[in-house]
Motif scaffolding. Structure first.
Motif, PDB file in Angstrom:
ATOM      1  N   LEU A   1       0.878  -0.942   0.064  1.00  0.00           N
ATOM      2  CA  LEU A   1       0.205   0.132   0.004  1.00  0.00           C
ATOM      3  C   LEU A   1       0.610   1.637  -0.123  1.00  0.00           C
ATOM      4  CD1 LEU A   1      -2.852  -1.064   2.389  1.00  0.00           C
ATOM      5  CD2 LEU A   1      -2.771  -0.493   0.465  1.00  0.00           C
ATOM      6  N   ALA A   2       1.877   1.107   0.915  1.00  0.00           N
ATOM      7  CA  ALA A   2       2.694   2.623   1.024  1.00  0.00           C
ATOM      8  C   ALA A   2       3.967   2.519  -0.548  1.00  0.00           C
ATOM      9  CB  ALA A   2       3.866   1.829   1.942  1.00  0.00           C
ATOM     10  N   LEU A   3       4.632   1.685  -0.784  1.00  0.00           N
ATOM     11  CA  LEU A   3       4.585   1.945  -2.986  1.00  0.00           C
ATOM     12  C   LEU A   3       3.584   2.115  -3.164  1.00  0.00           C
ATOM     13  CD1 LEU A   3       6.942   1.087  -4.823  1.00  0.00           C
ATOM     14  CD2 LEU A   3       5.634  -1.357  -4.833  1.00  0.00           C
ATOM     15  N   GLN A   4       2.122   2.093  -3.141  1.00  0.00           N
ATOM     16  CA  GLN A   4       1.701   2.696  -4.669  1.00  0.00           C
ATOM     17  C   GLN A   4       1.490   3.520  -4.502  1.00  0.00           C
ATOM     18  OE1 GLN A   4      -1.854  -0.597  -3.354  1.00  0.00           O
ATOM     19  NE2 GLN A   4      -1.044  -1.843  -5.477  1.00  0.00           N
ATOM     20  N   LEU A   5       1.037   3.830  -2.821  1.00  0.00           N
ATOM     21  CA  LEU A   5       0.748   5.402  -2.510  1.00  0.00           C
ATOM     22  C   LEU A   5       1.814   6.447  -2.770  1.00  0.00           C
ATOM     23  CD1 LEU A   5      -1.087   4.316   1.226  1.00  0.00           C
ATOM     24  CD2 LEU A   5      -2.000   6.164  -1.155  1.00  0.00           C
ATOM     25  N   PHE A   6       3.060   5.780  -2.277  1.00  0.00           N
ATOM     26  CA  PHE A   6       4.037   7.053  -2.934  1.00  0.00           C
ATOM     27  C   PHE A   6       4.191   7.336  -4.290  1.00  0.00           C
ATOM     28  CE2 PHE A   6       6.493   5.555   1.098  1.00  0.00           C
ATOM     29  CZ  PHE A   6       6.403   6.564   1.838  1.00  0.00           C
ATOM     30  N   ILE A   7       4.292   6.148  -5.009  1.00  0.00           N
ATOM     31  CA  ILE A   7       4.153   6.074  -6.756  1.00  0.00           C
ATOM     32  C   ILE A   7       3.398   7.311  -7.304  1.00  0.00           C
ATOM     33  CG2 ILE A   7       3.730   5.024  -8.719  1.00  0.00           C
ATOM     34  CD1 ILE A   7       5.496   2.484  -7.353  1.00  0.00           C
ATOM     35  N   SER A   8       1.754   6.507  -6.715  1.00  0.00           N
ATOM     36  CA  SER A   8       0.769   7.771  -7.608  1.00  0.00           C
ATOM     37  C   SER A   8       1.006   9.175  -7.194  1.00  0.00           C
ATOM     38  CB  SER A   8      -0.437   7.031  -6.528  1.00  0.00           C
ATOM     39  OG  SER A   8      -0.560   7.418  -5.504  1.00  0.00           O
ATOM     40  N   ILE A   9       1.753   9.479  -5.549  1.00  0.00           N
ATOM     41  CA  ILE A   9       1.722  10.824  -4.767  1.00  0.00           C
ATOM     42  C   ILE A   9       3.326  11.228  -5.144  1.00  0.00           C
ATOM     43  CG2 ILE A   9       1.445  12.261  -2.887  1.00  0.00           C
ATOM     44  CD1 ILE A   9      -0.374  10.008  -1.572  1.00  0.00           C
ATOM     45  N   LEU A  10       3.565  11.200  -5.627  1.00  0.00           N
ATOM     46  CA  LEU A  10       5.022  10.991  -5.158  1.00  0.00           C
ATOM     47  C   LEU A  10       5.635  11.287  -6.744  1.00  0.00           C
ATOM     48  CD1 LEU A  10       5.874  11.056  -1.511  1.00  0.00           C
ATOM     49  CD2 LEU A  10       4.774  12.932  -3.131  1.00  0.00           C
TER      50      LEU A  10
ATOM     51  N   HIS B   1      10.763   9.168  -6.095  1.00  0.00           N
ATOM     52  CA  HIS B   1      11.449  10.020  -5.418  1.00  0.00           C
ATOM     53  C   HIS B   1      11.551   8.717  -4.412  1.00  0.00           C
ATOM     54  CE1 HIS B   1      10.314  11.891  -1.447  1.00  0.00           C
ATOM     55  NE2 HIS B   1       9.913  13.305  -1.965  1.00  0.00           N
ATOM     56  N   PRO B   2      12.701   9.711  -3.235  1.00  0.00           N
ATOM     57  CA  PRO B   2      12.768   8.455  -2.893  1.00  0.00           C
ATOM     58  C   PRO B   2      12.543   7.837  -1.805  1.00  0.00           C
ATOM     59  CG  PRO B   2      14.457  10.744  -2.638  1.00  0.00           C
ATOM     60  CD  PRO B   2      12.685  10.769  -3.640  1.00  0.00           C
ATOM     61  N   PHE B   3      11.418   8.174  -1.425  1.00  0.00           N
ATOM     62  CA  PHE B   3      10.289   7.420  -0.555  1.00  0.00           C
ATOM     63  C   PHE B   3      10.003   5.940  -1.151  1.00  0.00           C
ATOM     64  CE2 PHE B   3       8.603  11.367   2.235  1.00  0.00           C
ATOM     65  CZ  PHE B   3       9.994  11.384   2.686  1.00  0.00           C
ATOM     66  N   VAL B   4       9.948   6.127  -2.127  1.00  0.00           N
ATOM     67  CA  VAL B   4       9.773   4.825  -3.291  1.00  0.00           C
ATOM     68  C   VAL B   4      10.701   3.752  -2.551  1.00  0.00           C
ATOM     69  CG1 VAL B   4       9.029   3.848  -5.132  1.00  0.00           C
ATOM     70  CG2 VAL B   4       7.825   6.093  -4.756  1.00  0.00           C
ATOM     71  N   ALA B   5      11.638   4.165  -2.083  1.00  0.00           N
ATOM     72  CA  ALA B   5      12.639   3.667  -1.712  1.00  0.00           C
ATOM     73  C   ALA B   5      12.260   2.688  -0.392  1.00  0.00           C
ATOM     74  CB  ALA B   5      14.539   3.595  -2.138  1.00  0.00           C
ATOM     75  N   HIS B   6      11.876   3.321   0.025  1.00  0.00           N
ATOM     76  CA  HIS B   6      11.361   3.045   2.020  1.00  0.00           C
ATOM     77  C   HIS B   6      10.721   2.148   1.393  1.00  0.00           C
ATOM     78  CE1 HIS B   6      13.760   5.579   4.003  1.00  0.00           C
ATOM     79  NE2 HIS B   6      13.588   6.504   3.595  1.00  0.00           N
ATOM     80  N   ALA B   7       9.488   2.154   0.795  1.00  0.00           N
ATOM     81  CA  ALA B   7       8.715   0.792   0.762  1.00  0.00           C
ATOM     82  C   ALA B   7       9.412  -0.257   0.593  1.00  0.00           C
ATOM     83  CB  ALA B   7       7.583   1.403   0.381  1.00  0.00           C
ATOM     84  N   LEU B   8       9.687   0.305  -0.577  1.00  0.00           N
ATOM     85  CA  LEU B   8      10.451  -1.139  -1.679  1.00  0.00           C
ATOM     86  C   LEU B   8      11.336  -1.932  -0.709  1.00  0.00           C
ATOM     87  CD1 LEU B   8      11.780   0.243  -5.323  1.00  0.00           C
ATOM     88  CD2 LEU B   8       9.472  -1.934  -4.822  1.00  0.00           C
TER      89      LEU B   8
END
Length: 86
Positions: A57-66, A70-77
Protein backbone atom coordinates in the motif's frame (compact mmCIF):
# COMPACT_ATOMS: atom_id res chain seq x y z
CA UNK A 1 4.64 4.47 28.53
CA UNK A 2 3.98 2.97 25.09
CA UNK A 3 7.25 1.07 24.77
CA UNK A 4 6.50 -2.38 23.41
CA UNK A 5 2.72 -1.81 23.21
CA UNK A 6 2.14 -2.86 19.61
CA UNK A 7 -1.65 -2.91 19.90
CA UNK A 8 -1.78 0.70 21.08
CA UNK A 9 0.68 1.70 18.36
CA UNK A 10 -1.42 -0.11 15.74
CA UNK A 11 -4.55 1.67 16.95
CA UNK A 12 -2.85 5.06 16.60
CA UNK A 13 -1.62 4.20 13.11
CA UNK A 14 -5.12 3.14 12.10
CA UNK A 15 -6.61 6.35 13.52
CA UNK A 16 -4.11 8.34 11.49
CA UNK A 17 -4.93 6.36 8.34
CA UNK A 18 -8.65 6.86 8.90
CA UNK A 19 -8.24 10.61 9.41
CA UNK A 20 -5.99 10.97 6.36
CA UNK A 21 -8.38 8.99 4.14
CA UNK A 22 -11.28 11.28 5.10
CA UNK A 23 -9.47 14.39 3.87
CA UNK A 24 -10.82 15.72 0.58
CA UNK A 25 -8.54 16.06 -2.41
CA UNK A 26 -5.41 14.18 -3.34
CA UNK A 27 -4.00 11.70 -0.82
CA UNK A 28 -1.42 13.12 1.58
CA UNK A 29 2.08 11.55 1.51
CA UNK A 30 1.67 11.02 5.25
CA UNK A 31 -0.84 8.27 4.39
CA UNK A 32 1.91 6.34 2.59
CA UNK A 33 4.39 7.06 5.39
CA UNK A 34 1.92 5.72 7.96
CA UNK A 35 1.39 2.52 5.97
CA UNK A 36 5.17 2.15 5.68
CA UNK A 37 5.54 2.61 9.45
CA UNK A 38 2.84 -0.01 10.07
CA UNK A 39 4.71 -2.35 7.76
CA UNK A 40 7.86 -1.80 9.80
CA UNK A 41 5.99 -2.46 13.04
CA UNK A 42 4.51 -5.72 11.74
CA UNK A 43 7.86 -6.78 10.30
CA UNK A 44 9.60 -6.10 13.62
CA UNK A 45 7.00 -8.29 15.33
CA UNK A 46 7.43 -11.12 12.82
CA UNK A 47 4.03 -10.70 11.10
CA UNK A 48 5.46 -10.59 7.59
CA UNK A 49 2.16 -11.15 5.77
CA UNK A 50 0.64 -8.02 7.33
CA UNK A 51 3.92 -6.16 6.85
CA UNK A 52 3.83 -6.93 3.12
CA UNK A 53 0.24 -5.66 2.85
CA UNK A 54 1.22 -2.29 4.29
CA UNK A 55 4.47 -2.02 2.34
CA UNK A 56 2.55 -2.69 -0.90
CA UNK A 57 0.00 0.00 0.00
CA UNK A 58 2.80 2.42 0.89
CA UNK A 59 4.57 1.67 -2.39
CA UNK A 60 1.42 2.22 -4.46
CA UNK A 61 0.65 5.47 -2.64
CA UNK A 62 4.20 6.83 -2.84
CA UNK A 63 4.29 6.17 -6.58
CA UNK A 64 0.88 7.71 -7.23
CA UNK A 65 1.48 10.76 -5.02
CA UNK A 66 5.19 11.45 -5.48
CA UNK A 67 6.21 9.53 -8.61
CA UNK A 68 8.43 6.51 -9.16
CA UNK A 69 11.69 8.44 -8.85
CA UNK A 70 11.02 9.82 -5.37
CA UNK A 71 13.36 8.50 -2.62
CA UNK A 72 10.41 7.50 -0.41
CA UNK A 73 9.57 4.80 -2.96
CA UNK A 74 12.86 3.14 -2.00
CA UNK A 75 11.77 2.96 1.66
CA UNK A 76 8.67 0.95 0.76
CA UNK A 77 10.66 -1.25 -1.64
CA UNK A 78 13.27 -1.97 1.04
CA UNK A 79 10.59 -2.85 3.58
CA UNK A 80 8.88 -5.09 1.06
CA UNK A 81 12.19 -6.76 0.29
CA UNK A 82 12.86 -7.35 3.99
CA UNK A 83 9.38 -8.78 4.55
CA UNK A 84 9.71 -11.07 1.54
CA UNK A 85 12.88 -12.65 2.90
CA UNK A 86 10.79 -14.38 5.57
Amino acid sequence: DLEGDAETARAYYMQAIDALQRRPGRPDPLLAITHNNLGNMYSDRGDFARAREHFVLALQLFISILGEAHPFVAHALAGLGDANTH
